[in-house]
Each structure stands twice: as structure tokens, then as C-alpha cells.
Write an enzyme that holds these catalytic residues in place. Sequence first.
Site, PDB file in Angstrom:
ATOM      1  N   ASN A   1     -87.400  30.196  11.485  1.00 46.31           N
ATOM      2  CA  ASN A   1     -87.725  29.118  12.300  1.00 46.31           C
ATOM      3  C   ASN A   1     -86.242  28.379  12.668  1.00 46.31           C
ATOM      4  O   ASN A   1     -85.489  28.273  12.014  1.00 46.31           O
ATOM      5  CB  ASN A   1     -88.688  28.043  11.758  1.00 46.31           C
ATOM      6  CG  ASN A   1     -88.429  27.462  10.568  1.00 46.31           C
ATOM      7  OD1 ASN A   1     -87.759  28.063   9.744  1.00 46.31           O
ATOM      8  ND2 ASN A   1     -88.721  26.022  10.537  1.00 46.31           N
TER       9      ASN A   1
ATOM     10  N   GLU B   1     -85.693  24.815  14.573  1.00 43.46           N
ATOM     11  CA  GLU B   1     -86.058  23.724  15.372  1.00 43.46           C
ATOM     12  C   GLU B   1     -85.110  23.119  16.395  1.00 43.46           C
ATOM     13  O   GLU B   1     -83.831  23.635  16.570  1.00 43.46           O
ATOM     14  CB  GLU B   1     -86.223  22.569  14.291  1.00 43.46           C
ATOM     15  CG  GLU B   1     -87.155  22.856  13.253  1.00 43.46           C
ATOM     16  CD  GLU B   1     -87.393  21.878  12.356  1.00 43.46           C
ATOM     17  OE1 GLU B   1     -88.426  21.990  11.465  1.00 43.46           O
ATOM     18  OE2 GLU B   1     -86.732  20.891  12.291  1.00 43.46           O
TER      19      GLU B   1
ATOM     20  N   CYS C   1     -90.469  29.931  16.280  1.00 45.36           N
ATOM     21  CA  CYS C   1     -91.160  30.257  14.985  1.00 45.36           C
ATOM     22  C   CYS C   1     -90.412  31.572  14.445  1.00 45.36           C
ATOM     23  O   CYS C   1     -89.823  32.242  15.094  1.00 45.36           O
ATOM     24  CB  CYS C   1     -92.696  30.455  15.142  1.00 45.36           C
ATOM     25  SG  CYS C   1     -93.768  29.152  15.701  1.00 45.36           S
TER      26      CYS C   1
ATOM     27  N   GLU D   1     -91.718  34.207  13.036  1.00 44.85           N
ATOM     28  CA  GLU D   1     -92.349  35.334  13.564  1.00 44.85           C
ATOM     29  C   GLU D   1     -91.795  35.696  14.715  1.00 44.85           C
ATOM     30  O   GLU D   1     -91.567  36.956  14.970  1.00 44.85           O
ATOM     31  CB  GLU D   1     -93.861  35.253  13.527  1.00 44.85           C
ATOM     32  CG  GLU D   1     -94.447  34.886  12.277  1.00 44.85           C
ATOM     33  CD  GLU D   1     -94.492  33.352  11.966  1.00 44.85           C
ATOM     34  OE1 GLU D   1     -95.256  33.015  11.195  1.00 44.85           O
ATOM     35  OE2 GLU D   1     -93.716  32.592  12.537  1.00 44.85           O
TER      36      GLU D   1
ATOM     37  N   CYS E   1     -98.917  30.517  13.405  1.00 43.82           N
ATOM     38  CA  CYS E   1     -99.612  29.700  14.215  1.00 43.82           C
ATOM     39  C   CYS E   1    -100.297  30.589  15.356  1.00 43.82           C
ATOM     40  O   CYS E   1    -100.041  31.885  15.103  1.00 43.82           O
ATOM     41  CB  CYS E   1     -98.435  28.619  15.007  1.00 43.82           C
ATOM     42  SG  CYS E   1     -97.358  29.718  15.934  1.00 43.82           S
TER      43      CYS E   1
ATOM     44  N   CYS F   1     -97.919  32.676  17.432  1.00 40.86           N
ATOM     45  CA  CYS F   1     -97.397  33.807  16.802  1.00 40.86           C
ATOM     46  C   CYS F   1     -98.458  34.907  16.293  1.00 40.86           C
ATOM     47  O   CYS F   1     -98.114  36.140  16.533  1.00 40.86           O
ATOM     48  CB  CYS F   1     -96.664  33.432  15.553  1.00 40.86           C
ATOM     49  SG  CYS F   1     -95.072  32.499  16.099  1.00 40.86           S
TER      50      CYS F   1
END
Length: 138
Positions: A45, A47, A56, A58, A89, A92
Site C-alpha cells: 500500500n 498512502e 492498495c 493488491e 477491500c 480490490c
Amino acid sequence: MEAPEKNELVAAALAVRQRAYAPYSSFMVGAALRCEDGSLHVGCNVENAAYPEGICAEAGAIAAMVSAGGTCIVEAVVCGGGSAPCTPCGGCRQKLREFGAPTMRIHIVNAEGAILLTRTLSELLPDSFGPSNLGHGG
């Protein structure tokens, strides 16, 4: 997944998790994907101060796979921190469905590499909409 393959995939997710960029949440996530040709692709990830602009793990792993020429995920590992499973999520899950069959197994591990749960993509994203709905692939 056979033990050596599982260990390799889990180790890749653990290693890439350490490179996550999570200065705001401090919640680091790593993901590792295995393609049908056996190749591994990882992502973490990333940010961003503008929160919705983060990436993310993934999604990063999928981008790495596509840039390397991969098109079919057969297995995935997602590694988060803490004792609760860090499942993909919703976005993803749909991204994984673009490149993986509903029967694809996704292993959720903790920061030490212990498998907390394993789910198929169809368990995480039931009645999914995928490429076959548009007349492409499976």
C-alpha cells in the site's frame, strides 16, 4: 497450495509489506500474486496526504503483474498487521476478479506469516461480474 509454494508466496507478501508507505495510518499491507506461469508479483500500500488517492497493495501487485506481461492470477496472499484478518477491500476484490477465476484462493496472513484464513474469490465477491460477462476470457 503446496507448502514450498505457499511459503514462497507468504514470504514475498511479508517482505513487500515492510516497504509499504503508510505514514498516516501506520497500517502496512503487502500482497503477493502467483500467475499461471508460476511467476510472482508483489505490491504494497502507498498512502497519500489526499487520502482517497492512496493505492492498495493488491492493486500495486496487479499493476506489477500486468507490466511484466501477466494476465492470470491463480493464487494470492494479503498480509496486514494486527490480529484481525486484512481482507481485500471491495475495489480490490473486483480488481482481483478481472484477472482471477472465482475459484482462486486468497490467503490472509498476519505480520508473522501465519495464515488467518483462506477464502476463494467467490466467497469474498459472490455473484461477481467479470470479463466473461462481457464476452472475454473466463
